[in-house]
Design an enzyme around this catalytic site. Sequence first.
Site, short mmCIF file in Angstrom:
data_model
loop_
_atom_site.label_atom_id
_atom_site.label_comp_id
_atom_site.label_asym_id
_atom_site.label_seq_id
_atom_site.Cartn_x
_atom_site.Cartn_y
_atom_site.Cartn_z
N SER A 157 28.82 58.66 60.34
CA SER A 157 27.92 59.77 59.95
C SER A 157 27.77 60.49 61.23
O SER A 157 28.96 60.92 61.80
CB SER A 157 26.52 59.21 59.80
OG SER A 157 25.34 60.24 59.39
N HIS A 184 29.29 61.12 56.21
CA HIS A 184 27.94 61.85 55.88
C HIS A 184 28.52 63.19 56.54
O HIS A 184 28.31 63.33 58.02
CB HIS A 184 26.76 61.14 56.64
CG HIS A 184 26.25 59.77 55.95
ND1 HIS A 184 25.37 59.13 56.32
CD2 HIS A 184 27.04 59.34 54.79
CE1 HIS A 184 25.22 58.12 55.76
NE2 HIS A 184 26.19 58.15 54.63
N ASP A 277 23.23 53.09 56.89
CA ASP A 277 24.11 52.89 55.59
C ASP A 277 25.20 52.12 55.86
O ASP A 277 25.68 52.06 56.83
CB ASP A 277 24.55 54.27 55.19
CG ASP A 277 25.11 54.67 53.82
OD1 ASP A 277 25.12 53.66 52.94
OD2 ASP A 277 25.55 55.82 53.69
#
Length: 347
Positions: A157, A184, A277
């Site tokens: 991310s 992400h 995540d």
Amino acid sequence: MASQPAIGIVADVVLQRHRLQEAAGKFGLEVCFSGDPDRLIGYPEFPEVALWLVTLQDEADHPALFDHLLENTDAPVLFGVDPAPAPGAKDYFRWERRLLNKLEQQLGQLEKLDTATDMEALAQVAATAGKAPALSNWITPAAPDTPAREVWILGASLGGPAAVKTFLDNLPPGLPVGFVYAQHIDNNFTDVLTRILGRHAHYTLKPAEQGARVCNGDVILMPVEQEWKIAADGTLTATDKPWPGPYGPSIDQVLLNVADHFGKHCHAIIFSGMGNDGAIAAPMLSAYGSRVWVQESTSCGNSSMPDSVNETGCASFRGTPEQLAAELVRTIENQCLLKNKHQRDSA
């Protein structure tokens, strides 16, 4: 990058205040007040926040708190936040995700993503990338465009593109491995990311395509808007539904979907990022016999995501992107040595 909202935390248990503050920090929130009800009531100047989080053992013990809040703030108040389990437990990550969902209902999407400026800076670094190391003599070069038997998922991310680029820069050509990249990112920057990381001569970043296979030397970029799976015949398959959870692609779901086909031949490296995540699915992969590695904290743009996975106890290696690349080469080299020895012994 715009600053995130400020919140206030009121809890009559010190440990709960600490865990709420820690979780809020992972989501990029500024905590401008954290204390018990009496401290808030006696505070000389009422804090200006976008949201209040309130969790009490017994609300009847603090009857003045609610009137005080109603009289002094128009910000929304989340009452009765569930007590946080011990960090590292599976229930903790579920609690953290529930908290994130509640916060985002009031504040909107919270996770910071890399910006256009970050992408432009990465493009300049890519233009000056050095020469990749040579392949070890012990490793038989993989034929290009042949389906990969071993697949590594790269989950990332905030700060992930730079970390993944450095990782790929430090891999020699010809490794018998394919990669699935779950990043992400704002969907508007996907083309830029593909162009920048696509400059690698040896590991080619490709968008996922219906019916394609993960081949040796590929880095397959998972789309942001739509969930993808791997069919029984090993081909990439788009579904007609979005990724579960607040962010796309869901790294947890990518781990599960790829491992569903490749089993113990599916491994994962969790790079820089906010939130947690990957922390639910990574222990499941480890239980299958897969390797789970994480980027070490000091080399991350934001270490929350790899730290969350590491706290589950499933990570067998931590390192900088350069160290992760070197460890992957060593791992493949050892596999080749063992395979050659087994072939000699069987001859």
